[in-house]
Design a protein around this motif. Structure first.
Motif, PDB file in Angstrom:
ATOM      1  N   ARG A  64       0.836  -1.195   0.000  1.00 15.60           N
ATOM      2  CA  ARG A  64       0.000   0.000   0.000  1.00 15.60           C
ATOM      3  C   ARG A  64       0.877   1.253   0.000  1.00 15.60           C
ATOM      4  O   ARG A  64       2.016   1.227   0.472  1.00 15.60           O
ATOM      5  N   LEU A  65       0.317   2.339  -0.511  1.00 21.05           N
ATOM      6  CA  LEU A  65       1.007   3.623  -0.447  1.00 21.05           C
ATOM      7  C   LEU A  65       0.448   4.380   0.744  1.00 21.05           C
ATOM      8  O   LEU A  65      -0.674   4.884   0.720  1.00 21.05           O
ATOM      9  N   SER A  66       1.240   4.457   1.782  1.00 19.09           N
ATOM     10  CA  SER A  66       0.809   5.084   3.026  1.00 19.09           C
ATOM     11  C   SER A  66       1.256   6.547   3.068  1.00 19.09           C
ATOM     12  O   SER A  66       2.374   6.869   2.652  1.00 19.09           O
ATOM     13  N   PRO A  67       0.403   7.448   3.589  1.00 18.36           N
ATOM     14  CA  PRO A  67       0.779   8.855   3.690  1.00 18.36           C
ATOM     15  C   PRO A  67       1.660   9.161   4.909  1.00 18.36           C
ATOM     16  O   PRO A  67       2.035  10.309   5.132  1.00 18.36           O
ATOM     17  N   TYR A  68       1.954   8.129   5.696  1.00 21.85           N
ATOM     18  CA  TYR A  68       2.844   8.343   6.846  1.00 21.85           C
ATOM     19  C   TYR A  68       3.677   7.090   7.076  1.00 21.85           C
ATOM     20  O   TYR A  68       3.329   5.997   6.634  1.00 21.85           O
ATOM     21  N   PHE A  69       4.785   7.276   7.758  1.00 22.99           N
ATOM     22  CA  PHE A  69       5.692   6.162   8.008  1.00 22.99           C
ATOM     23  C   PHE A  69       6.297   6.326   9.389  1.00 22.99           C
ATOM     24  O   PHE A  69       6.768   7.411   9.751  1.00 22.99           O
ATOM     25  N   PHE A  70       6.260   5.257  10.173  1.00 25.56           N
ATOM     26  CA  PHE A  70       6.819   5.264  11.527  1.00 25.56           C
ATOM     27  C   PHE A  70       7.992   4.302  11.559  1.00 25.56           C
ATOM     28  O   PHE A  70       7.830   3.109  11.325  1.00 25.56           O
ATOM     29  N   ASN A  71       9.189   4.829  11.818  1.00 26.47           N
ATOM     30  CA  ASN A  71      10.403   4.017  11.829  1.00 26.47           C
ATOM     31  C   ASN A  71      11.081   4.138  13.188  1.00 26.47           C
ATOM     32  O   ASN A  71      11.844   5.077  13.436  1.00 26.47           O
ATOM     33  N   ALA A  72      10.797   3.185  14.069  1.00 23.89           N
ATOM     34  CA  ALA A  72      11.344   3.240  15.425  1.00 23.89           C
ATOM     35  C   ALA A  72      12.861   3.097  15.444  1.00 23.89           C
ATOM     36  O   ALA A  72      13.500   3.440  16.436  1.00 23.89           O
ATOM     37  N   GLY A  73      13.455   2.612  14.345  1.00 30.85           N
ATOM     38  CA  GLY A  73      14.904   2.519  14.281  1.00 30.85           C
ATOM     39  C   GLY A  73      15.591   3.871  14.315  1.00 30.85           C
ATOM     40  O   GLY A  73      16.792   3.965  14.554  1.00 30.85           O
ATOM     41  N   LEU A  74      14.816   4.948  14.088  1.00 28.45           N
ATOM     42  CA  LEU A  74      15.379   6.301  14.116  1.00 28.45           C
ATOM     43  C   LEU A  74      15.391   6.917  15.508  1.00 28.45           C
ATOM     44  O   LEU A  74      15.846   8.055  15.684  1.00 28.45           O
ATOM     45  N   PHE A  75      14.911   6.182  16.511  1.00 28.92           N
ATOM     46  CA  PHE A  75      15.167   6.581  17.897  1.00 28.92           C
ATOM     47  C   PHE A  75      16.592   6.121  18.186  1.00 28.92           C
ATOM     48  O   PHE A  75      16.834   5.138  18.901  1.00 28.92           O
ATOM     49  N   ASP A  76      17.559   6.834  17.590  1.00 27.15           N
ATOM     50  CA  ASP A  76      18.904   6.285  17.466  1.00 27.15           C
ATOM     51  C   ASP A  76      19.976   6.992  18.283  1.00 27.15           C
ATOM     52  O   ASP A  76      21.163   6.891  17.975  1.00 27.15           O
ATOM     53  N   ASP A  77      19.576   7.733  19.312  1.00 33.27           N
ATOM     54  CA  ASP A  77      20.580   8.245  20.242  1.00 33.27           C
ATOM     55  C   ASP A  77      20.046   8.107  21.664  1.00 33.27           C
ATOM     56  O   ASP A  77      18.873   7.749  21.878  1.00 33.27           O
ATOM     57  N   GLY A  78      20.907   8.375  22.632  1.00 31.67           N
ATOM     58  CA  GLY A  78      20.525   8.138  24.020  1.00 31.67           C
ATOM     59  C   GLY A  78      19.320   8.938  24.476  1.00 31.67           C
ATOM     60  O   GLY A  78      18.439   8.415  25.170  1.00 31.67           O
ATOM     61  N   ALA A  79      19.267  10.201  24.068  1.00 32.84           N
ATOM     62  CA  ALA A  79      18.165  11.058  24.506  1.00 32.84           C
ATOM     63  C   ALA A  79      16.833  10.578  23.943  1.00 32.84           C
ATOM     64  O   ALA A  79      15.828  10.480  24.658  1.00 32.84           O
ATOM     65  N   LYS A  80      16.803  10.255  22.648  1.00 30.45           N
ATOM     66  CA  LYS A  80      15.552   9.817  22.019  1.00 30.45           C
ATOM     67  C   LYS A  80      15.120   8.446  22.536  1.00 30.45           C
ATOM     68  O   LYS A  80      13.925   8.221  22.813  1.00 30.45           O
ATOM     69  N   LEU A  81      16.077   7.522  22.677  1.00 32.80           N
ATOM     70  CA  LEU A  81      15.728   6.204  23.182  1.00 32.80           C
ATOM     71  C   LEU A  81      15.227   6.293  24.620  1.00 32.80           C
ATOM     72  O   LEU A  81      14.273   5.611  25.000  1.00 32.80           O
ATOM     73  N   GLY A  82      15.856   7.155  25.420  1.00 36.73           N
ATOM     74  CA  GLY A  82      15.430   7.328  26.800  1.00 36.73           C
ATOM     75  C   GLY A  82      14.005   7.869  26.892  1.00 36.73           C
ATOM     76  O   GLY A  82      13.196   7.388  27.689  1.00 36.73           O
ATOM     77  N   ARG A  83      13.684   8.861  26.056  1.00 37.27           N
ATOM     78  CA  ARG A  83      12.327   9.409  26.054  1.00 37.27           C
ATOM     79  C   ARG A  83      11.321   8.366  25.582  1.00 37.27           C
ATOM     80  O   ARG A  83      10.226   8.244  26.137  1.00 37.27           O
ATOM     81  N   LEU A  84      11.685   7.608  24.527  1.00 33.85           N
ATOM     82  CA  LEU A  84      10.803   6.559  24.042  1.00 33.85           C
ATOM     83  C   LEU A  84      10.514   5.546  25.151  1.00 33.85           C
ATOM     84  O   LEU A  84       9.351   5.170  25.379  1.00 33.85           O
ATOM     85  N   ALA A  85      11.551   5.104  25.841  1.00 31.68           N
ATOM     86  CA  ALA A  85      11.369   4.140  26.926  1.00 31.68           C
ATOM     87  C   ALA A  85      10.488   4.713  28.028  1.00 31.68           C
ATOM     88  O   ALA A  85       9.684   3.993  28.635  1.00 31.68           O
ATOM     89  N   GLY A  86      10.625   6.009  28.273  1.00 31.60           N
ATOM     90  CA  GLY A  86       9.784   6.648  29.271  1.00 31.60           C
ATOM     91  C   GLY A  86       8.319   6.588  28.895  1.00 31.60           C
ATOM     92  O   GLY A  86       7.447   6.370  29.748  1.00 31.60           O
TER      93      GLY A  86
END
Length: 232
Positions: free
Chosen positions: A42-64
């Motif tokens: 399908r052609l989706s108008p949005y894309f979520f790529n959790a692999g881009l939570f790729d530094d300590g600050a972003k991963l920490g916020r995601l885990a929170g």
């Protein structure tokens, strides 16, 4: 999982945690808008790529966000399990954040290939026992969940649920035929596991409807049309 409508048929009030998470994902560039081809073709108008939570600050916020969502859900579990590969850092980071909130839980994960030296086997970390919560980013086809269930049961433990970041709330597909239910619904209704998500497609639509960012306005009708075509 949260309902998308209340008993009167009206949209539910916005979930503050979900709205905060969607804003964070957009600002971090993890949730993007445009035209993206999904695994289902399908052609989706949005894309979520959790692999881009790729530094300590972003991963920490995601885990929170995971930890706060899990504590708020009331789901009872004894440990976390992170399926290789994306689930491994997620399970470790979420365990840290749960401990910060006063809910210390062990975690384990699997290797893709069994190790024949040292401790051997495919499972790493704490002994897999009790009620085990699987931590992943999304559920696309349920394959990873089924594999995790098999490993958890083989270890003598009980899979009790799956925690994900985003529920796309769209029909599953094998590329040729659309299913009447989503991958999340399949896990919940056919595999009999509770599924807890930080946010859903409904939350994303609410965010787009209320955002004051001019550059996001054109994406609302496209995401809404996609939901109308493929949503469950």
């Amino acid at each position: 999982m949260r309902q998308t409508t209340d008993p009167t048929g009206q949209p539910p009030a916005a979930d503050p945690l979900a709205q905060e998470f969607v804003q964070f994902a957009v600002e971090a560039g993890v949730l993007r808008f445009g035209e993206f081809k999904t695994k289902a073709g399908r052609l989706s108008p949005y894309f979520f790529n959790a692999g881009l939570f790729d530094d300590g600050a972003k991963l920490g916020r995601l885990a929170g966000f995971y930890a706060r969502s899990l504590v708020g859900s009331g789901l009872q579990f004894d440990m976390l399990f992170g399926p290789a590969y994306k689930g491994i850092p997620l399970a470790a980071a979420v365990a840290v954040e749960l401990a910060r909130l006063g809910h210390n839980r062990p975690f384990a994960y699997n290797r893709k290939e069994a190790k024949d030296h040292g401790e051997g086997g495919t499972l790493v970390g704490a002994p897999v026992r009790g009620r085990v919560l699987i931590i992943d980013d999304v559920i696309s086809a349920g394959t990873s969940v089924r594999e995790s269930i098999a490993m958890i049961r083989a270890a003598g433990a009980t899979p009790c649920g799956v925690a994900i970041a985003l529920d796309r709330q769209e029909k599953a597909s094998d590329g040729n035929t659309d299913s009447p239910w989503s991958a999340v619904q399949y896990v919940r209704d056919q595999l009999h596991l509770h599924v807890a998500s930080i946010a859903t497609l409904a939350d994303l639509l609410q965010y787009l409807q209320t955002s004051s960012a001019a550059d996001l306005a054109p994406h609302l009708p496209r995401v809404r049309a996609y939901r109308d075509a493929y949503g469950v």
